[in-house]
Scaffold this motif. Structure first.
Motif, PDB file in Angstrom:
ATOM      1  N   LEU A 791       0.809  -1.211   0.000  1.00  0.00           N
ATOM      2  CA  LEU A 791       0.000   0.000   0.000  1.00  0.00           C
ATOM      3  C   LEU A 791       0.847   1.268   0.000  1.00  0.00           C
ATOM      4  N   PHE A 792       2.035   1.185   0.597  1.00  0.00           N
ATOM      5  CA  PHE A 792       2.853   2.386   0.784  1.00  0.00           C
ATOM      6  C   PHE A 792       3.831   2.558  -0.375  1.00  0.00           C
ATOM      7  N   ALA A 793       3.908   3.800  -0.845  1.00  0.00           N
ATOM      8  CA  ALA A 793       4.814   4.108  -1.954  1.00  0.00           C
ATOM      9  C   ALA A 793       6.243   4.322  -1.482  1.00  0.00           C
ATOM     10  N   ALA A 794       6.421   4.602  -0.206  1.00  0.00           N
ATOM     11  CA  ALA A 794       7.755   4.811   0.369  1.00  0.00           C
ATOM     12  C   ALA A 794       7.657   4.658   1.879  1.00  0.00           C
ATOM     13  N   ALA A 795       8.771   4.248   2.498  1.00  0.00           N
ATOM     14  CA  ALA A 795       8.778   4.033   3.948  1.00  0.00           C
ATOM     15  C   ALA A 795      10.102   4.474   4.534  1.00  0.00           C
ATOM     16  N   GLU A 796      10.036   5.041   5.735  1.00  0.00           N
ATOM     17  CA  GLU A 796      11.236   5.328   6.520  1.00  0.00           C
ATOM     18  C   GLU A 796      11.076   4.629   7.857  1.00  0.00           C
ATOM     19  N   ALA A 797      12.042   3.771   8.190  1.00  0.00           N
ATOM     20  CA  ALA A 797      12.032   3.042   9.457  1.00  0.00           C
ATOM     21  C   ALA A 797      13.293   3.420  10.219  1.00  0.00           C
ATOM     22  N   GLY A 798      13.128   4.151  11.300  1.00  0.00           N
ATOM     23  CA  GLY A 798      14.268   4.609  12.088  1.00  0.00           C
ATOM     24  C   GLY A 798      14.578   3.642  13.213  1.00  0.00           C
ATOM     25  N   ALA A 799      15.838   3.254  13.339  1.00  0.00           N
ATOM     26  CA  ALA A 799      16.307   2.382  14.417  1.00  0.00           C
ATOM     27  C   ALA A 799      15.370   1.202  14.650  1.00  0.00           C
ATOM     28  N   PRO A 800      15.096   0.408  13.601  1.00  0.00           N
ATOM     29  CA  PRO A 800      14.124  -0.677  13.758  1.00  0.00           C
ATOM     30  C   PRO A 800      14.757  -1.963  14.275  1.00  0.00           C
ATOM     31  N   VAL A 801      14.014  -2.702  15.077  1.00  0.00           N
ATOM     32  CA  VAL A 801      14.370  -4.089  15.369  1.00  0.00           C
ATOM     33  C   VAL A 801      13.779  -4.926  14.243  1.00  0.00           C
ATOM     34  N   VAL A 802      14.603  -5.687  13.538  1.00  0.00           N
ATOM     35  CA  VAL A 802      14.124  -6.486  12.410  1.00  0.00           C
ATOM     36  C   VAL A 802      14.352  -7.973  12.614  1.00  0.00           C
TER      37      VAL A 802
END
Length: 944
Positions: A791-802
């Motif tokens: 759904l999202f055209a762009a994403a920013e994930a700051g300091a994520p636990v992955v």
């Protein structure tokens, strides 16, 4: 015809005149990153004790600000540029402050590589409230004023620069070498330095007369201005090194202790009545690694201070000494003196060479704390002091604290014979996986020198009531308040029938309490909160609780006591209480008053704003508070207790009117789990529901209650600035999220996605240009969502636990804590260890599903992150890179979990907006995204 022409001309002239007087319409523009520096803040705000003048500092985010003195009766205002560190005299006659050098001047000199000592120094400003005039004193290092009286000021001067003789000065060229040597020896003067001390000036504010003391290291006024206590390294002529008491009532100077200039004096302390003083002194002038400080005490009428030889008394354990890291403290009545002790520290063998001693960390499985936590606490532990009580009338010393019970709280401001002890020593290991570890609670009785166990394994913080008649605590497992009556040794559950624990808590752990308002006079009643109301409890536990506010739960209004006196120990039942109020349904906020005698609750003011920073003039019925909304900066207002005619007294950012801002509204929808949810939708100014807008989605946990929070344009620490994005034509959606234990990622998906689709269905969201952004916990959720939806055209994930498996076994380096608790008990909400439910750790790890991502991703994860390990960001970056998916990661070298350096914050704000503008608005791709910035170019090329 001529008459008609004249009339026509007059009408035309009148119309022209009216048109000329109409101000030109404001042509608004979008906010940009360039506005940050000039946007102002109000970091300091206070009323004079008599309530006549409001004092504020209004400072740009970057640059020189000013102090404003607002006279409430006349509305007259005065200001002083660059004022900071403000103190208001207790008699409301003067305001004293530092005046900082001009920022531009200092920066320019730093560019010229000037030394620190050559940079401009602070000045001292004194503003006379009656005369409305300011006085300036150059090059002042520090200042102090008495807490409870006016009329006096003490300040330290900076060291004077040594003036070197000019090279062409030949007036002394005929002096013979032996005479020159003799003259140099005579002229060599002791310098003002941190080691030697600085000139202290004592000024009478009434007449301006001053008295000077040389080479002062430390100084302190008595609370009520009875005298000035200071230590000096001495001037070798009229004043020896020592501790001195200057009596402000008669102008006499008394030497309480004298010694050598290399003696070290610390911990100056004065009793409340100003008749006693205490301090620590190290008389050893050698370079010994173990320092033996001595405790000295002085009483008015005695010629000098007396040594309290605690170290050699039987009261202290063997091989313990007086701690230099605890400032002696008198009880309020002056009958006791509390000080610290500690074991003689282990010191390194200085005879060993570096290669002769291995430096190794031994991580033991049964250590109290894991080694990283020990390292973080190392300085604290080296300086740890254990409380000792010295009874002055009987000359009795009692060692109270020790390694088994290290935390001690004195009772009734030290007047009581009762002290409270808390110890987690037996339970420290569990902090590795459960930060809500147990404590054992004790009561000490100084009169009998006994210690009694009150309760073992308390999950919650115990405290003493103001008069030390009760120990009380909130028990997390029981969600209940308990009291222990010290005289009868009876423990009571006192909040029966009250929902005292957080009703909305969705963590796999015991809920925290809603807190307490305090105790009433004489320890008679304990006032606590539930979700909405204030309850009065009998601490003996033999009466049913009383709901004081009554209407809170039925009307969904949250009432909380506003403490207006920072020194208040009791809630006075004879006075009306000021309460803050927040309506959970409408989100309106304001104030009520409560009469404890009649239990009458009266609404004073409620509106669609947020109110905060409520304070009162010390000796007057005048209040100060801020009012804010998304469109209204939190300026300051003043009123009396009626709130009938509140008056705005600041206008920090009048330039707001020149910019597009936007609006915010509450929206509702239902999650995929059929849970009713709320969220906030920020709309651009001039919003047209017939148009389609790009939309940003930001989340953390819950934000709906912050609908009236103002977001001033500012460089960002970690998440988008709602005002900036709305001003630039974005919708910003901030949904609330509720969590199902074990499934945090899916919970975010099930709450956020239907919220977004409900907005798309309204027709004004450009469904092809929606971005998502989150940081830390929000960063994890953003990283997870893009593995589940395109759904999202762009994403920013700051300091994520992955990767929850690798993160589970990691360390929060900022605190030294193991990360295990976060997954088992806290924010991640998995509710089990890795070995109990390994599939939960796999299912909630975005990195395992990175191959499904179709969304361009930007991350910000810094190499000094002390909360989320940096390698989490690296793992996701490597996965995206290996899978040939669009990814960028920003690493601000040396920065932690969130950005603290202003230049880095601004840079991040610019890059993140460029990223989203490219994907959501079709802006051209900046160079840093297109070509990157190499290690060679780092720090020199921005690539914007």
């Amino acid at each position: 015809m001529r008459y008609s022409l004249v009339v026509l001309c007059l009408i035309s002239f009148s119309a022209y005149s009216q048109k000329k007087n109409v101000p030109a319409p404001i042509v608004k523009k979008p906010l940009t990153h360039s506005v940050y520096d000039s946007w102002k803040e109000i970091p300091y705000k206070a009323l004079t004790p008599d309530g006549a003048v409001a004092v504020m500092t209004i400072n740009p985010q970057d640059g020189d600000g000013k102090a404003v003195f607002y006279h409430l009766k006349t509305n007259a205002q005065d200001s002083v540029k660059r004022a900071a560190e403000i103190g208001i005299t207790f008699d409301s006659k003067q305001v004293v402050f530092k005046i900082k050098p001009q920022q531009k001047v200092v920066k320019e000199l730093r560019r010229q590589k000037k030394k620190k000592e050559d940079l401009p120094k602070d000045s001292l400003g004194i503003y006379s409230i009656a005369a409305r005039k300011s006085e300036k004193i150059a090059e002042v290092k520090s200042f102090k004023i008495p807490e409870k009286t006016g009329g006096w000021l003490a300040y330290q001067l900076e060291a004077k620069k040594e003036v070197k003789p000019k090279a062409d000065d030949k007036s002394k060229t005929d002096i013979k070498p032996e005479e020159k040597k003799s003259e140099t020896k005579l002229k060599k003067k002791k310098a003002n330095t941190d080691d030697n001390g600085y000139t202290l000036v004592l000024r009478s504010l009434a007449d301006g007369k001053e008295k000077t003391f040389g080479y002062v290291k430390d100084y302190s006024f008595a609370k009520f201005g009875q005298g000035l206590l200071f230590s000096s390294t001495g001037n070798d002529s009229t004043m020896k090194a020592g501790v001195y008491w200057y009596d402000l009532t008669n102008g006499s100077l008394a030497a309480l202790h004298q010694g050598k200039s290399k003696f070290k004096y610390k911990g100056l302390s004065i009793s409340e009545d100003g008749k006693q003083a205490a301090f620590l002194v190290d008389t050893d002038t050698t370079k010994a690694l173990v320092r033996h400080f001595q405790l000295h005490a002085w009483k008015q009428g005695e010629p000098s201070a007396k040594l309290i030889d605690a170290e050699n008394s039987l009261a202290l354990p063997t091989n313990w000494l007086v701690s230099e890291n605890y400032t002696p403290l008198f009880s309020k009545d002056g009958g006791k003196l509390f000080f610290g002790s500690s074991p003689i520290p282990a010191v390194a063998d200085t005879t060993l060479l570096p290669e002769e001693m291995a430096v190794v960390e031994v991580w033991g499985g049964n250590d109290d704390y894991i080694y990283p936590q020990q390292n973080k606490q190392l300085d604290t532990e080296k300086k740890r002091s254990y409380l000792v009580a010295y009874d002055l009338p009987t000359n009795t010393i009692r060692q109270v604290g020790n390694k088994d019970v290290p935390t001690i709280t004195i009772g009734n401001e030290g007047n009581s014979k009762i002290l409270l002890g808390e110890s987690d020593v037996k339970h420290r290991k569990m902090i590795t996986w459960d930060t809500q570890n147990f404590s054992d609670v004790y009561v000490f009785d100084l009169s009998t020198n006994t210690r009694k166990l009150v309760q073992e394994k308390v999950k919650g913080n115990a405290n003493l009531s103001p008069l030390a008649e009760y120990v009380y605590w909130y028990s997390l497992p029981d969600t209940t308040w308990f009291t222990y009556h010290i005289a009868t040794e009876k423990t009571s559950r006192v909040s029966k029938g009250i929902r005292a624990g957080d009703e909305e808590d969705d963590h796999p752990d015991f809920p925290n309490s809603y807190g307490l308002a305090g105790w009433t006079k004489d320890d008679a009643r304990l006032l606590i909160y539930d979700r909405y109301d204030i309850w009065s409890l009998n601490p003996k536990g033999d009466e049913a609780p009383v709901n004081l506010t009554k209407i809170g739960r039925t009307e969904k209004i949250r009432f909380r006591y506003v403490r207006l006196d920072n020194e208040e120990r009791f809630i006075n039942p004879d006075k009306e209480l000021l309460l803050s109020a927040f309506n959970e349904t409408t989100k309106a906020a304001g104030y009520y008053k409560l009469n404890l005698k009649t239990n009458q609750l009266t609404k004073l003011m409620m509106s669609d704003h947020r109110y905060s920073f409520t304070s009162k003039a010390k000796n007057a019925n005048q209040l100060l508070f801020t009012r804010e909304s998304f469109r209204e900066y939190p300026d300051f207002w003043t009123t009396d207790f009626s709130f009938a005619t509140p008056k705005k007294i600041s206008d920090a950012n009048p330039q707001m009117k020149n910019y597009f801002w936007g609006s915010v509204e509450k929206i509702s929808w239902t999650s995929l789990d059929n849970i009713p949810l709320e969220g906030l939708l920020y709309k651009p100014e001039g919003f047209d529901p017939k148009k389609k807008y790009p939309m940003m989605v930001y989340f953390y946990e819950k934000y709906a209650e912050d609908i009236h929070q103002h977001y001033a344009p500012a460089p960002i620490r970690s998440f988008i600035n709602f005002s900036l994005y709305a001003s630039n034509g974005y919708l910003v959606f901030v949904p609330d999220i509720v969590y199902k234990i074990g499934y945090p990622g899916e919970s975010a998906h099930n709450c956020v996605l239907p919220g977004v689709t409900s907005l798309i269905s309204k027709g004004f969201v450009d469904e092809k240009h929606i971005g998502v952004q989150g940081h830390s916990w929000g960063g994890y959720q953003a990283a997870y969502l893009i593995t589940r939806t395109n759904l999202f055209a762009a994403a920013e994930a700051g300091a994520p636990v992955v990767n929850m498996i690798s993160a589970y076994g990691g360390v929060r380096w900022e605190s030294g804590l193991s990360r295990m608790f976060q997954y088992e008990k806290s924010q991640t909400r998995l509710g089990a260890s890795l070995w109990e439910k390994p599939l939960l750790y796999l299912e909630n790890s975005p990195i395992l599903f990175a191959d499904k991502i179709q969304t361009p991703l930007m991350m910000m994860h810094n190499d000094a992150d002390g909360a989320v390990p940096w390698y989490q960001g690296i793992e996701y970056y490597m996965a995206m890179r290996r899978l040939n998916k669009p990814v960028w990661m920003l690493n601000y070298n040396g920065q932690g979990h969130g950005l603290t350096q202003r230049q880095d914050r601004t840079d991040f704000a610019i890059r993140m907006m460029q990223f989203f503008d490219h994907y959501l608005k079709g802006a051209s791709m900046p160079t840093w995204m297109k070509s990157g910035i190499s290690a060679v170019e780092k720090g020199t090329t921005k690539g914007y």
